[in-house]
Design an enzyme around this catalytic site. Structure first.
Site, short mmCIF file in Angstrom:
data_model
loop_
_atom_site.label_atom_id
_atom_site.label_comp_id
_atom_site.label_asym_id
_atom_site.label_seq_id
_atom_site.Cartn_x
_atom_site.Cartn_y
_atom_site.Cartn_z
CG ASP A 263 -2.33 -5.54 -2.49
OD1 ASP A 263 -3.51 -5.42 -2.12
OD2 ASP A 263 -1.37 -5.08 -1.83
CG HIS B 250 -5.69 -2.10 2.26
ND1 HIS B 250 -4.34 -1.89 2.30
CD2 HIS B 250 -6.23 -1.12 3.02
CE1 HIS B 250 -4.08 -0.83 3.05
NE2 HIS B 250 -5.21 -0.34 3.50
CG HIS C 291 -3.89 -0.49 -2.10
ND1 HIS C 291 -2.80 -1.13 -2.62
CD2 HIS C 291 -4.03 -0.93 -0.83
CE1 HIS C 291 -2.28 -1.92 -1.68
NE2 HIS C 291 -3.01 -1.82 -0.60
CB CYS D 196 -1.06 0.00 1.09
SG CYS D 196 -0.63 -0.89 2.56
CD GLN E 95 -0.44 -8.75 0.04
OE1 GLN E 95 0.01 -7.68 -0.33
NE2 GLN E 95 -0.97 -8.93 1.23
CE LYS F 23 -8.65 -8.68 9.15
NZ LYS F 23 -7.57 -9.60 8.86
NE ARG G 192 2.85 -9.06 5.27
CZ ARG G 192 1.53 -8.99 5.12
NH1 ARG G 192 0.76 -9.88 5.74
NH2 ARG G 192 0.98 -8.05 4.38
#
Length: 656
Positions: free
Chosen positions: A388, A522, A390, A339, A386, A474, A368
């Site tokens: 991903d 997200h 946004h 992000c 991901q 979420k 991570r």
RNA sequence: GCUAGCGUAGCUCAAUUGGCAGAGCGGCUGAUUUGUAAUCAGCAGGUUGUGGGUUCAAGUCCCUCCGCUAGCUCCA
């Protein structure tokens, strides 16, 4: 006078004070003997529970035929195990011992470590206790006497529990069986005889009250069933399920590997696994374009300062790879999420309300540093990608955007036939201070999400307080793996925090010509390719539908004499865009088929003399077997159709 | 990270009390030329995860580290 309504519609009347078991007795001695527990006005209680003195009450007597009795029996089995452990070890303190799916556990505090080698003697002692067949008796005590009783028994953890966890209770209950007395809410079986078959499964550490700062206890897991056949059936099901394990199949089918030389939790995608991933990437990419997302590419590292502003660096410091320190004092972080980079793109120029919603998408690779004990195949890793994106939008657009994300996730899961999932609406824990942002905003966001979710067909939707991210509520899509562990796949998260003035200070110019703060969403329908494909391997047990299968068709020549026609067939398949190979070894056709079957290849084309002469192929489908001879064009059209519709394999395959 | 267990050939596994490291599959070579789930024969393949210790002798016993498994805690 008491009126008891029984499930068959009959009504019984009692003028004396009766227990559930007395009602059973009044119906018949056979039922009394079979009664293990009861459902009284909708609550599961022990058979020795008293009914109200008067009025009308619904009562169901539960025997081993009723699913609810299984839980009661397992709870009693946990007590039997605890009693056996108390008999065999010195200085044992009891903690909690509840039932879980398919079994039970009990937590013990004792110095001496218990290992699996000790199971036979504990099981033998349990068998002895069951054979002794002493009844379970319920005892109720006022709290001060209960505390004293636990002190006398040397059960300090129970003393603590009554003083803290049960501080609002005036009386608490114990269950006694012979010399064993345990603080327990119940209910229990009348006696242990119904524990027909049991087995200790594992021992593991567990923290007192689930708090890692508290002392660690020893947790013994067991399973219990009414009959030996049930137990064997269960153990067999567990074995069967393990054959679908993505770690086993991933190795067998050469989909991915993990090597300590590269590092724990870091996936190396082998060619076949990579092919599945490419297909899924293409599939979701097309959806993104359809829905107005704009692809971007951003680097996998960024300055530490960026993550200080986002709050991730301080908040998750110990689960990140440490920063890279440069000679000139610069510090870079391997990005733990995408992000901040996408936000930087948003901020790169002034934005108008006319630009919103802005949807920036990237298959973003993040790293991570997960704790070593957490790593698990492809489901919990240290590096993952991901799917991903946004979404930057106005407060008014938020609900529709959120809904669109949920719908995309649902559609993705439906495409691969994953129907066995649940949706968790994760809200904040109002008693915790780990969240950022003001409570009024949280309330508004949670209410809005709730409205969106409840207006959709989301399976097993549940609101779980305390599961929210620190920056916003979420909705998570959760599936279970082959051994029953649940994993979060797709996720849609609302974020009022990162765009705020305290963080990145994002703005857009509204129709009023004034700056406003956008809302961020997200979202990742797959979650990560690693975890999603891990779950997909288990879902399909390695037998992927044609559109995902790494190798779609294999040409098998009956003998090497037909190699040149085989090669021609193979060439035409590839020209038609199919992933095809040929098997030209000097093996018998049966061996080639067997190898292709074991590699879970959806289609085999057998070619020999007859096919060569007639320019045809004999089509064999992995599950259905020989489909007969047809012209190659016809076979290719069939495959193309199956790929275009992303057809799912028939369920109920017996072989794999 | 914590608790318990495990680590032997590419894979799946065996090796009695501490006493010569083995099998099947896979691989390679040769023979065979095959019609819908395994053709036959031969050969190669190992510092038993790593480093140390005990012992006449260690795959086996003890310690360190690495990795894996289950659970706990964590999960942006």
């Amino acid at each position: 006078m008491l009126e008891v309504n029984l499930p068959d519609g009959s009504v019984m009347q009692f003028s004396r004070r009766v227990r559930a078991i007395d009602v059973a007795e009044a119906i018949g001695p056979g039922l009394a003997k079979a009664t293990l527990a009861a459902e009284l006005a909708g609550r599961i209680v022990g058979a020795d529970s008293y009914l109200p003195d008067e009025g009308t009450v619904d009562l169901r007597l539960l025997t081993r035929k009723d699913a609810e009795s299984l839980g009661v029996m397992r709870h009693s089995a946990a007590h039997v195990m605890a009693r056996a452990v108390l008999r065999l070890y010195e200085g044992v303190e009891l903690a909690f011992g509840p039932t879980v799916e398919n079994g039970f556990y009990y937590d013990f505090a004792l110095e001496e470590p218990i290992s699996e080698a000790d199971f036979p003697k504990i099981e033998a002692e349990m068998a002895r206790i069951i054979k002794e067949n002493e009844p379970f008796e319920r005892i109720e005590e006022p709290r001060d006497r209960a505390i004293q009783l636990c002190r006398d028994l040397g059960q300090q953890l129970k003393v603590e529990h009554i003083e803290q966890g049960l501080r609002d209770e005036q009386t608490v209950s114990f269950y006694r069986q012979g010399e064993f007395i345990d603080l327990c809410r119940g209910p229990h079986l009348p006696g242990p005889a119904a524990i027909g078959a049991f087995k200790l499964l594992s021992v593991a550490g567990a923290y007192w009250k689930g708090d890692a700062s508290q002392r660690q206890l020893q947790r013994l897991y067991g399973t219990a069933w009414f009959s030996k056949q049930d137990l064997e059936g269960y153990l067999k099901r567990v074995e069967e399920a393990k054959r679908r394990d993505h770690r086993v199949l991933g190795k067998q089918l050469e989909l991915f590997m993990i090597d300590p030389d590269v590092g724990s939790g870091l996936i190396l995608w082998l060619p076949k696994g990579a092919m599945i991933r490419r297909e899924l990437e293409g599939f979701i990419y097309q959806k993104l374009i359809e829905h107005g997302y704009q692809p971007v590419y951003t680097p996998v590292i960024g300055r530490v300062q960026l993550y200080q502003v986002s709050g991730h660096y301080p908040y998750y410091a110990d689960s990140q790879f440490p920063p890279i320190d440069m000679a000139d004092g610069d510090r870079y972080l391997l990005r733990p999420m995408n992000c901040p980079h996408h936000i930087t793109i948003y901020r790169s120029k002034p934005r108008s309300y006319r630009d919103l919603p802005l949807r920036l998408a990237e298959f973003g690779t993040v790293h991570r540093f997960e704790q070593s004990g957490e790593l698990s195949g492809m489901t919990r890793v240290r590096g993952f990608t991901q799917d991903d994106a946004h979404i930057f939008c106005t407060e008014e657009q938020m609900a529709a955007e959120f809904r669109g994300c949920l719908e995309m996730t649902q559609s993705v899961l439906a495409t691969v036939g994953l129907h066995n999932y649940r949706v968790r609406l994760s809200f904040r824990d109002p008693h915790s201070d780990k969240y950022v942002g003001d409570p009024a905003t949280w309330d508004r966001a949670e209410a809005s999400l709730r409205q969106v979710c409840e207006g959709m067909e989301l399976p097993n939707l549940e609101i779980e307080p305390g599961e929210a991210a620190f920056y916003g509520p979420k909705a998570d899509f959760i599936v279970a793996d082959c051994i029953g562990r649940e994993w979060q796949l797709g996720t849609v998260q609302l974020d009022y925090n990162l765009p705020s003035a305290e963080r990145f200070g994002l703005e857009y110019i509204g129709p009023d010509n004034q700056p406003h703060c956008p809302v961020m969403i997200h979202r990742a329908p797959f979650g990560s390719f690693e975890r999603f494909i891990g779950m997909l391997i288990e879902h399909f047990a390695g037998a992927f539908p044609l559109w995902l299968a790494p190798e779609q068709v294999r040409v098998l020549v009956v003998s090497q004499k037909f190699e040149s026609y085989g090669l021609e067939v193979e060439r035409q398949l590839r020209a038609a865009g199919l992933r095809a190979t040929g098997d030209y070894r000097s093996e018998k056709i049966g061996a080639k088929i067997r190898d292709a079957q074991m590699e879970m290849i959806p289609y085999m084309l057998v070619v020999g003399g007859r096919e060569t002469a007639s320019r045809t192929v004999a089509v064999r489908e992995r599950r259905r077997g020989d489909l007969g001879v047809m012209p190659l064009d016809q076979a290719i059209a069939r495959f193309a159709q199956e790929i275009a519709t992303k057809a799912l394999p028939d369920p109920g395959d017996s072989r794999n």
